[in-house]
Design a protein around this motif. Structure first.
Motif, short mmCIF file in Angstrom:
data_model
loop_
_atom_site.label_atom_id
_atom_site.label_comp_id
_atom_site.label_asym_id
_atom_site.label_seq_id
_atom_site.Cartn_x
_atom_site.Cartn_y
_atom_site.Cartn_z
N GLY A 3 27.15 -107.82 53.71
CA GLY A 3 26.13 -108.44 52.85
C GLY A 3 26.55 -108.44 51.39
O GLY A 3 26.36 -109.43 50.67
N ASP B 13 34.46 -110.00 63.25
CA ASP B 13 33.61 -110.89 64.06
C ASP B 13 33.97 -112.34 63.73
O ASP B 13 33.67 -112.84 62.64
CB ASP B 13 32.15 -110.58 63.72
CG ASP B 13 31.17 -111.43 64.51
OD1 ASP B 13 31.43 -112.64 64.68
OD2 ASP B 13 30.13 -110.89 64.94
N SER C 238 33.12 -97.58 47.91
CA SER C 238 32.84 -96.26 48.48
C SER C 238 31.32 -96.13 48.53
O SER C 238 30.64 -97.07 48.92
CB SER C 238 33.52 -95.18 47.64
OG SER C 238 33.35 -93.94 48.27
N LYS D 201 33.36 -91.31 53.01
CA LYS D 201 33.26 -91.89 51.66
C LYS D 201 33.87 -90.95 50.62
O LYS D 201 34.46 -91.41 49.63
CB LYS D 201 31.82 -92.23 51.32
CG LYS D 201 31.26 -93.43 52.11
CD LYS D 201 32.05 -94.71 51.87
CE LYS D 201 31.32 -95.96 52.34
NZ LYS D 201 32.14 -97.18 52.20
N PHE E 294 21.43 -97.39 47.46
CA PHE E 294 20.89 -98.19 48.56
C PHE E 294 20.96 -99.68 48.21
O PHE E 294 20.54 -100.08 47.13
CB PHE E 294 19.42 -97.85 48.81
CG PHE E 294 19.18 -96.40 49.17
CD1 PHE E 294 19.78 -95.83 50.29
CD2 PHE E 294 18.33 -95.61 48.41
CE1 PHE E 294 19.56 -94.51 50.62
CE2 PHE E 294 18.09 -94.28 48.73
CZ PHE E 294 18.71 -93.73 49.84
N1 LIG Z 1 23.98 -100.95 52.03
C1 LIG Z 1 24.00 -99.79 51.39
O1 LIG Z 1 22.95 -99.17 51.13
C2 LIG Z 1 25.32 -99.22 50.92
C3 LIG Z 1 25.29 -98.13 50.03
C4 LIG Z 1 26.48 -97.59 49.57
C5 LIG Z 1 27.68 -98.12 50.01
N2 LIG Z 1 27.67 -99.17 50.88
C6 LIG Z 1 28.97 -99.67 51.32
O2 LIG Z 1 29.06 -101.04 50.99
C7 LIG Z 1 30.02 -101.65 51.86
C8 LIG Z 1 29.45 -102.95 52.38
O3 LIG Z 1 28.34 -102.67 53.22
P1 LIG Z 1 27.01 -103.55 53.21
O4 LIG Z 1 25.97 -102.80 52.51
O5 LIG Z 1 27.36 -104.91 52.73
O6 LIG Z 1 26.60 -103.52 54.74
P2 LIG Z 1 26.80 -104.57 55.93
O7 LIG Z 1 26.29 -105.91 55.54
O8 LIG Z 1 26.23 -103.91 57.13
O9 LIG Z 1 28.38 -104.69 56.04
C9 LIG Z 1 29.20 -103.75 56.71
C10 LIG Z 1 30.54 -104.42 56.89
O10 LIG Z 1 31.45 -103.54 57.55
C11 LIG Z 1 31.99 -104.25 58.66
N3 LIG Z 1 32.41 -103.34 59.72
C12 LIG Z 1 31.66 -102.41 60.37
N4 LIG Z 1 32.40 -101.83 61.34
C13 LIG Z 1 33.63 -102.41 61.29
C14 LIG Z 1 34.81 -102.28 62.06
N5 LIG Z 1 34.91 -101.42 63.07
N6 LIG Z 1 35.87 -103.05 61.74
C15 LIG Z 1 35.81 -103.95 60.72
N7 LIG Z 1 34.71 -104.14 59.98
C16 LIG Z 1 33.63 -103.38 60.27
C17 LIG Z 1 30.88 -105.18 59.11
O11 LIG Z 1 31.39 -106.18 59.96
P3 LIG Z 1 30.36 -107.14 60.81
O12 LIG Z 1 29.80 -108.10 59.82
O13 LIG Z 1 31.25 -107.78 61.82
O14 LIG Z 1 29.32 -106.23 61.39
C18 LIG Z 1 30.43 -105.69 57.77
O15 LIG Z 1 31.31 -106.65 57.25
C19 LIG Z 1 30.34 -100.62 52.94
O16 LIG Z 1 31.56 -99.99 52.62
C20 LIG Z 1 29.20 -99.64 52.81
O17 LIG Z 1 29.57 -98.36 53.28
C21 LIG Z 1 26.53 -99.74 51.33
#
Ligand SMILES: NC(=O)c1ccc[n+]([C@@H]2O[C@H](COP(=O)([O-])OP(=O)(O)OC[C@H]3O[C@@H](n4cnc5c(N)ncnc54)[C@H](OP(=O)(O)O)[C@@H]3O)[C@@H](O)[C@H]2O)c1
Length: 249
Positions: A11, A33, A136, A154, A182
């Motif tokens: 996202g 995907d 991270s 992380k 978040f």
């Molecule tokens: N959302 C939060 O609150 C938050 C807070 C702090 C840090 N972050 C970090 O921000 C980054 C982006 O996350 P987001 O918030 O944008 O969440 P998200 O939309 O759920 O994205 C997660 C991403 O990781 C990919 N992924 C998960 N498992 C994988 C695997 N085995 N191999 C390859 N790709 C994989 C997903 O692929 P698919 O699209 O195919 O599922 C998706 O592209 C992540 O590093 C997350 O830890 C998020």
């Protein structure tokens, strides 16, 4: 501008993809995907990207990180910008009795990022320019019961990214550790949208735009996003451990 984005379907990353597409960048988008990745690539085309290529890669296959970097060099030649965005937030309760899954999760969120960085270092040393952003999390700053494995991964990503930053500084390459709080993406779909937590959730647009600006400037070294998480985490880190463990956060 030649841009590699790993975890391009995330996202947060999708917002960054859109901004570089608008700039007319040449993009290599990496994800696991195929259908989702194609949709993000098609959208980038429509928004003005000069050229878009996709690569399928599952982070569980972290040993194959070299293929990602090789393909990036073939398609992009030079890497102006790299963003590593993928990650997985499992339910911690499901991991306590399943060490195999716990370690797999650690590999997805932690090991695979370190493997990518290890592959990128010689490439960036040689080209002596470029910016790398690694997403991270504030979760890497203090171990919490609710996300012990995710937080550990992380923490490893944050430390490795800082080390790579120190190493690549002498080559003129900037490395940014991105620490969101978040963010309203599928990763935290299970969290309440009301109360204190709800008030602390930022939109992916806000976070993605801030990341894009940081990548364009090549700074700061550590990007808390939104900015006030720096102060929240200062407080969280200051809570004495005997109290912190009772809070069961
Ligand atoms: N959302 C939060 O609150 C938050 C807070 C702090 C840090 N972050 C970090 O921000 C980054 C982006 O996350 P987001 O918030 O944008 O969440 P998200 O939309 O759920 O994205 C997660 C991403 O990781 C990919 N992924 C998960 N498992 C994988 C695997 N085995 N191999 C390859 N790709 C994989 C997903 O692929 P698919 O699209 O195919 O599922 C998706 O592209 C992540 O590093 C997350 O830890 C998020």
């Amino acid at each position: 501008m030649r841009v590699l984005i790993v975890g391009a379907t995330s996202g947060i990353a999708q917002v960054v993809v859109r901004l570089y597409a608008r700039d007319g960048a040449r993009l290599l988008l990496v994800g696991r995907d195929a259908a989702k990745l194609q949709a993000v690539a098609a959208d980038a085309h429509v928004r003005g990207a000069a050229a878009v290529e996709t690569l399928l890669w599952d982070a569980r296959q972290w040993e194959r990180a070299g293929e990602v970097v090789r393909r990036a060099r073939e398609w992009l030649q030079e890497l102006d910008v790299v963003l590593i965005a993928h990650g997985s937030l499992p339910q911690q309760a499901e991991l306590w009795h399943n060490p195999v899954r716990a370690i797999e999760e650690f590999h997805i969120t932690g090991t695979s990022v370190i493997a990518l960085l290890a592959e990128l270092v010689p490439v960036l040393e040689a080209q002596r320019r470029g910016v790398v952003g690694v997403i991270s999390s504030v979760a890497g700053e203090r171990g919490r019961a609710a996300m012990a494995i995710y937080g550990a991964a992380k923490a490893a990503v944050t430390a490795a990214t800082a080390g790579v930053r120190g190493h690549l500084a002498q080559y003129g390459v900037r490395v940014i550790t991105i620490k969101p709080g978040f963010v309203d993406t599928p990763m935290i779909a299970h969290l309440p949208r009301s109360g204190l937590i709800g008030a602390m959730i930022a939109s992916p647009e806000r976070v993605g735009r801030r990341i894009y600006r940081a990548l364009q400037r090549g700074r700061p070294d550590n990007l808390y996003v939104p900015w006030w998480w720096r102060w929240v985490m200062l407080l969280v880190r200051a809570i004495p451990e005997p109290l912190f463990k009772r809070l069961r956060m």
